[in-house]
Write a protein that holds these residues in place. Structure first.
Motif, PDB file in Angstrom:
ATOM      1  N   GLY A   1       0.501  -1.309  -0.086  1.00 45.84           N
ATOM      2  CA  GLY A   1      -0.082  -0.051   0.006  1.00 45.84           C
ATOM      3  C   GLY A   1       0.757   1.254  -0.008  1.00 45.84           C
ATOM      4  O   GLY A   1       1.655   1.386  -0.767  1.00 45.84           O
ATOM      5  N   GLY A   2       0.436   1.950   0.950  1.00 49.43           N
ATOM      6  CA  GLY A   2       1.222   3.528   1.064  1.00 49.43           C
ATOM      7  C   GLY A   2       2.563   3.324   1.459  1.00 49.43           C
ATOM      8  O   GLY A   2       3.361   4.260   1.523  1.00 49.43           O
ATOM      9  N   ARG A   3       2.900   2.120   1.973  1.00 52.66           N
ATOM     10  CA  ARG A   3       4.317   2.142   2.830  1.00 52.66           C
ATOM     11  C   ARG A   3       5.210   1.795   1.606  1.00 52.66           C
ATOM     12  O   ARG A   3       6.448   1.985   1.937  1.00 52.66           O
ATOM     13  CB  ARG A   3       4.178   0.942   3.667  1.00 52.66           C
TER      14      ARG A   3
ATOM     15  N   SER B   1       7.655   2.381  -1.205  1.00 52.57           N
ATOM     16  CA  SER B   1       8.912   3.170  -1.676  1.00 52.57           C
ATOM     17  C   SER B   1       8.548   3.385  -3.172  1.00 52.57           C
ATOM     18  O   SER B   1       8.182   2.422  -3.971  1.00 52.57           O
ATOM     19  CB  SER B   1      10.358   3.054  -1.330  1.00 52.57           C
ATOM     20  N   THR B   2       9.122   4.492  -3.743  1.00 50.60           N
ATOM     21  CA  THR B   2       8.955   4.921  -5.235  1.00 50.60           C
ATOM     22  C   THR B   2       9.808   3.679  -5.822  1.00 50.60           C
ATOM     23  O   THR B   2       9.438   3.068  -6.859  1.00 50.60           O
ATOM     24  CB  THR B   2       9.580   5.970  -5.451  1.00 50.60           C
TER      25      THR B   2
END
Length: 589
Positions: A394-396, A398-399
């Motif tokens: 999810g939002g965790r 990294s790019t």
């Protein structure tokens, strides 16, 4: 003329008499042999002697136990007598003697006494009177057993002897009857021979009288007829022969055939004449005969037959028939047949090519569903795994991780796209629509990419690649097809390898080929499965309990051979190994 008689009946009666004579003689000899076998006494099967010796051994052992009670025998003598009884009893308990005891109905008693005898242990010294008495009581049934067995044996042997004697008497009566039949048959044969000789003289006289009549028929025949004597000189030359050859009878009779015309001096005609003088029939068909160099050839059929007088060859007769019309018809038929055969061959070749294309397409379409199920699973699984990890993170995430996962999913989808394109190319290739697209491809880079994907799908597996650093690994192949073969081999190696074991991929080659050996420590392929291992939808014994469709190796070998390579099972001491072979890229020509 009158008929020569009934030769068929005259021949059949002697043959029947000879056959009956041979059958009766063979029957009599067979009966004599059987009588000799029945009355023979085989001393080695004399059961009375065995029973007598066994009974003596048992009584002497009982006598020894009585003496032991009186202090006149020791334990060693009893042990010796006991061993002797056991040896005699063993004769009854083994081989043909045991079968005989079973036939007289004493099998159960024999087994019971054998167990009793084996359970009796040799007495230890010094032996006491009570021990000797116990031993004697244990041995009491043996003497009664041997006495009853001897009585039954004597009765059985007397019955067998009586039966053999009765059989021998019956067979002797049959032999006497056969000898009488042989005598009668011999008399019939003698009479038949006498009448046959008389009939032969009559027929010889009739043949001599009819020879003149045959000469009349020869002269009036429409076919050319000539006859020669044993020395090869012409004795008969009819008018038809004179017409066909252009040689009159006055010039032909009394001369050798080769002197009359060169046609009869040719090698094959001379060979046929010699064969007929040796008593054999010969034929020559459509032989060209040139009466004049300016006239067309006359095609004739020749038949050569020996002339016999009481079984002796006295000459030969030759029949010559004008077959020019048949030769011309055959030539026309041959030309027509040749043209038709050419047309049929061309049409058959076209139909065979069409049928082969149709069968190839049908086979590929039939296996297409299995191919999709088996080969599309890997790239879809890689893409699905990468996307699931992104969803869980999810939002965790990294790019860099998002880019890495997306690149992995995109690579898998790209591989799937290449696989679809390759499958469609294979379909067109199998149906004869297109050829394989082979280009220069670095097999080591392709191999590392496949290994990385398989390692990512099975982190617990140990996939090790091995190839020389200076190896020129450029192959001439279809990269998508080659990648698909490597994917199949590595996924199979991981699937069937024991947990924690290493899978080795060894890349090597020679002057013209590159070889990729994929080996694991899994179970070896059974000998019974090797012949069908690369057949479509076949699964071997080692695949029981393992998921699969049975088309992977079939597809892999088909793709390998499309590229000019091959896929084979290797015989190694370690587990299972497959060799993928591709031709080297030799540069632009």
């Amino acid at each position: 003329m009158r008929p020569l008689g009934r030769p068929g009946l005259a021949l059949i009666l002697p043959l029947i008499a000879i056959f009956v004579f041979a059958v009766l003689l063979a029957f009599a000899l067979n009966r004599m042999v059987r009588v000799a076998d029945d009355i023979r006494v085989n001393a080695e099967h004399n059961m009375l002697w065995v029973m007598h010796q066994s009974e003596i051994a048992a009584r002497r052992l009982v006598e020894t136990t009585l003496r032991a009670e009186l202090g006149e025998a020791d334990a060693a003598e009893i042990a010796l007598r006991l061993d002797l009884l056991r040896s005699r009893f063993a004769l009854l308990h083994e081989g043909p003697q045991r079968r005989f005891m079973e036939e007289i109905g004493m099998r159960e008693q024999l087994s019971t006494l054998n167990q009793t005898l084996q359970s009796i242990a040799p007495p230890s010294a010094p032996i006491s009177p009570s021990t000797a008495q116990d031993l004697r009581e244990a041995l009491a049934p043996f003497t009664r057993f041997f006495s009853r067995a001897a009585n039954k044996t004597m009765i059985r042997e007397w019955d067998d002897l009586g039966g053999r004697l009765e059989t021998a008497r019956a067979q002797l009566r049959q032999i006497i009857a056969s000898l009488f039949g042989i005598t009668v048959t011999g008399a019939v044969l003698i009479l038949t021979l006498f009448f046959a000789l008389r009939l032969s003289r009559q027929r010889t006289n009739m043949l001599r009288r009819e020879r003149d009549f045959s000469a009349l028929l020869v002269s009036s025949s429409g076919d050319g007829i000539l006859a020669i004597d044993a020395a090869g000189r012409c004795t008969i030359w009819n008018d038809a022969m004179a017409t066909m050859t252009g040689q009159p009878a006055e010039r032909a009779v009394g001369r050798k055939l080769s002197d009359i015309t060169g046609f009869f001096g040719t090698a094959h005609v001379q060979t046929a004449l010699k064969a007929s003088l040796a008593g054999k029939d010969r034929s020559i068909a459509l032989q060209p005969y040139y009466r004049d160099a300016e006239e067309p050839a006359l095609y004739v059929d020749l038949r050569f037959s020996p002339m016999l007088d009481e079984g002796r060859v006295v000459g030969a007769i030759v029949f010559m028939h004008d077959a020019s019309d048949r030769y011309a018809a055959r030539q026309r038929a041959a030309q027509t047949r040749g043209h038709l055969e050419q047309l049929v061959a061309e049409r058959t070749r076209e139909l065979d090519e069409a049928l082969l294309r149709e069968r190839s397409a049908a086979d590929l379409y039939r296996n297409f569903a299995g191919m999709i199920s088996h080969q599309f699973r890997t790239p879809l699984a890689v893409a699905d795994s990468a996307l699931q990890r992104l969803i869980r993170r999810g939002g965790r995430a990294s790019t860099a991780e998002i880019v890495d996962r997306a690149r992995g999913a995109r690579d898998a989808i790209a591989g799937l796209t290449r696989l679809v394109a390759s499958t469609m190319d294979a379909t067109r290739l199998q149906t004869g629509q297109v050829g394989a697209r082979r280009v220069a491809c670095d097999l080591s880079n392709l191999l590392e990419g496949v290994r990385a994907r398989q390692q990512a799908m099975a982190p617990e597996a140990r996939i090790e690649t091995d190839h020389p650093a200076n190896l020129n690994a450029v192959a001439l192949c279809d990269p998508a097809h080659a990648e698909q073969v490597l994917e199949n081999l590595m996924s199979n190696a991981v699937k069937y390898a024991p947990k924690g074991s290493a899978i080795t991929v060894h890349l090597h080659g020679n002057a013209t080929e590159l070889h990729c050996d994929v080996t694991n420590d899994g179970p070896k392929i059974a000998e019974a499965d090797r012949a069908q291992l690369f057949d479509a939808n076949f699964r071997g014994q080692n695949s029981v309990g393992t998921r699969g469709t049975g088309v992977g190796l079939f597809i892999a070998r088909s793709l390998a051979r499309m590229q000019g390579g091959d896929l084979q099972l290797r015989d190694t001491d370690r587990g299972t190994s497959f060799r993928f072979t591709l031709p080297r890229y030799e540069g632009e020509k």
